[in-house]
Design an enzyme around this catalytic site. Structure first.
Site, short mmCIF file in Angstrom:
data_model
loop_
_atom_site.label_atom_id
_atom_site.label_comp_id
_atom_site.label_asym_id
_atom_site.label_seq_id
_atom_site.Cartn_x
_atom_site.Cartn_y
_atom_site.Cartn_z
N ASP A 27 13.39 -0.48 3.58
CA ASP A 27 12.20 -0.85 4.35
C ASP A 27 12.26 -2.26 4.98
O ASP A 27 11.36 -3.08 4.74
CB ASP A 27 10.94 -0.77 3.46
CG ASP A 27 10.79 0.58 2.77
OD1 ASP A 27 11.55 1.51 3.10
OD2 ASP A 27 9.91 0.70 1.90
N ASP A 69 9.13 2.96 5.74
CA ASP A 69 7.81 3.47 5.48
C ASP A 69 7.28 3.91 6.85
O ASP A 69 7.34 3.11 7.80
CB ASP A 69 6.95 2.32 4.92
CG ASP A 69 6.27 2.66 3.63
OD1 ASP A 69 6.52 3.75 3.08
OD2 ASP A 69 5.47 1.83 3.16
N HIS A 71 4.09 5.78 8.06
CA HIS A 71 2.84 6.45 7.69
C HIS A 71 2.00 6.90 8.88
O HIS A 71 1.91 6.18 9.88
CB HIS A 71 1.97 5.49 6.87
CG HIS A 71 2.57 5.05 5.57
ND1 HIS A 71 3.20 5.92 4.70
CD2 HIS A 71 2.63 3.82 4.97
CE1 HIS A 71 3.62 5.23 3.64
NE2 HIS A 71 3.30 3.96 3.78
N HIS A 88 -0.51 -0.38 6.57
CA HIS A 88 0.83 -0.93 6.85
C HIS A 88 1.75 0.17 7.37
O HIS A 88 1.55 1.34 7.09
CB HIS A 88 1.43 -1.56 5.58
CG HIS A 88 1.71 -0.55 4.51
ND1 HIS A 88 0.72 -0.06 3.69
CD2 HIS A 88 2.85 0.09 4.15
CE1 HIS A 88 1.24 0.82 2.85
NE2 HIS A 88 2.52 0.95 3.11
N LYS A 113 10.01 7.83 5.32
CA LYS A 113 9.33 8.31 4.11
C LYS A 113 7.84 8.02 4.23
O LYS A 113 7.42 7.22 5.08
CB LYS A 113 9.92 7.64 2.87
CG LYS A 113 9.65 6.14 2.82
CD LYS A 113 10.36 5.50 1.65
CE LYS A 113 10.24 4.00 1.65
NZ LYS A 113 8.99 3.45 1.14
N CYS A 152 8.51 -0.19 -4.43
CA CYS A 152 9.44 0.57 -3.59
C CYS A 152 10.88 0.36 -4.06
O CYS A 152 11.65 1.31 -4.17
CB CYS A 152 9.32 0.14 -2.14
SG CYS A 152 7.82 0.75 -1.37
#
Ligand code: ZN
Length: 204
Positions: A27, A69, A71, A88, A113, A152
């Site tokens: 990340d 990440d 989202h 975020h 992810k 994470c």
């Protein structure tokens, strides 16, 4: 691996990367660097070291993968939805982009992810194609770094160990959240810590 078991110190020497190794950037996104929604204060100090590792793996032709990440805007991990984190790494947002000072090599594999609105994925392996990619590449050892949160990083290390991968945490390119003490709490089998000097890497 180039490991000599008869090391006179009695300690297992730190594994050196080879063609069965991969560099895993966990990340390395704006939201985890200073100024970002979940930025770690020491993040900017990691960038040149991260670039050194990228350059070293890239020159040798060893695989480099990055998790991100990624989202949806109403993701369950956000406080507005009752989750633990501020908003975020929303897909397509600036916060979700890789830090622009990182020199990402051509051909780097990107693993998204946390894309399911109802599920969080702290580990890079959770609900992602990371395990399959590593298997396809016949990777046995991952060298891991990143600014990401302790959760994470820790969960990614745990998941990698469960898959039987050897893990080397690159401590000079990893957020302080992932401490030796923390690693002791998780399975110690197959986990090492190393820095650029252990791997004879010169600055980028
Ligand atoms: Zn997240």
């Amino acid at each position: 691996m180039k490991l000599s078991k008869d090391d006179s110190s009695g300690q297992t020497p730190i594994p050196q990367p080879d063609r069965q190794s991969a560099l895993l950037l966990v990340d390395p996104q704006n939201d985890f660097f200073p100024g970002g929604a979940l930025g770690i204060p020491e993040g900017n100090n990691l960038i040149s070291t991260i670039n050194s590792y990228i350059q070293h793996f890239s020159r040798n032709g060893w695989p480099i993968l990055a998790t991100r990440d990624w989202h949806p805007p109403n993701h369950c991990s956000f406080t507005e939805q009752g989750g633990p984190y501020p908003t975020h790494c929303v897909q397509g947002s600036r916060g979700a982009q890789f830090h622009s000072d990182l020199v990402m090599p051509p051909g780097m594999m990107v693993i998204s992810k946390g894309t399911d609105v109802k599920k969080d994925a702290r580990s890079g392996f959770e609900g992602s194609s990371l395990a399959d990619r590593l298997e396809d590449l016949e990777v046995k050892t991952i060298f891991l770094l990143g600014p990401a949160t302790q959760d994470c990083l820790t969960q990614t290390v745990q998941a990698a160990c469960k898959l039987g991968l050897q893990v080397i945490i690159l401590k000079d390119a990893t957020g302080k959240g992932l401490t030796v003490d923390h690693i002791k709490e998780i399975s110690q089998a197959g986990i090492f810590q190393a820095s650029t000097s252990d791997l004879a890497i010169s600055p980028a």
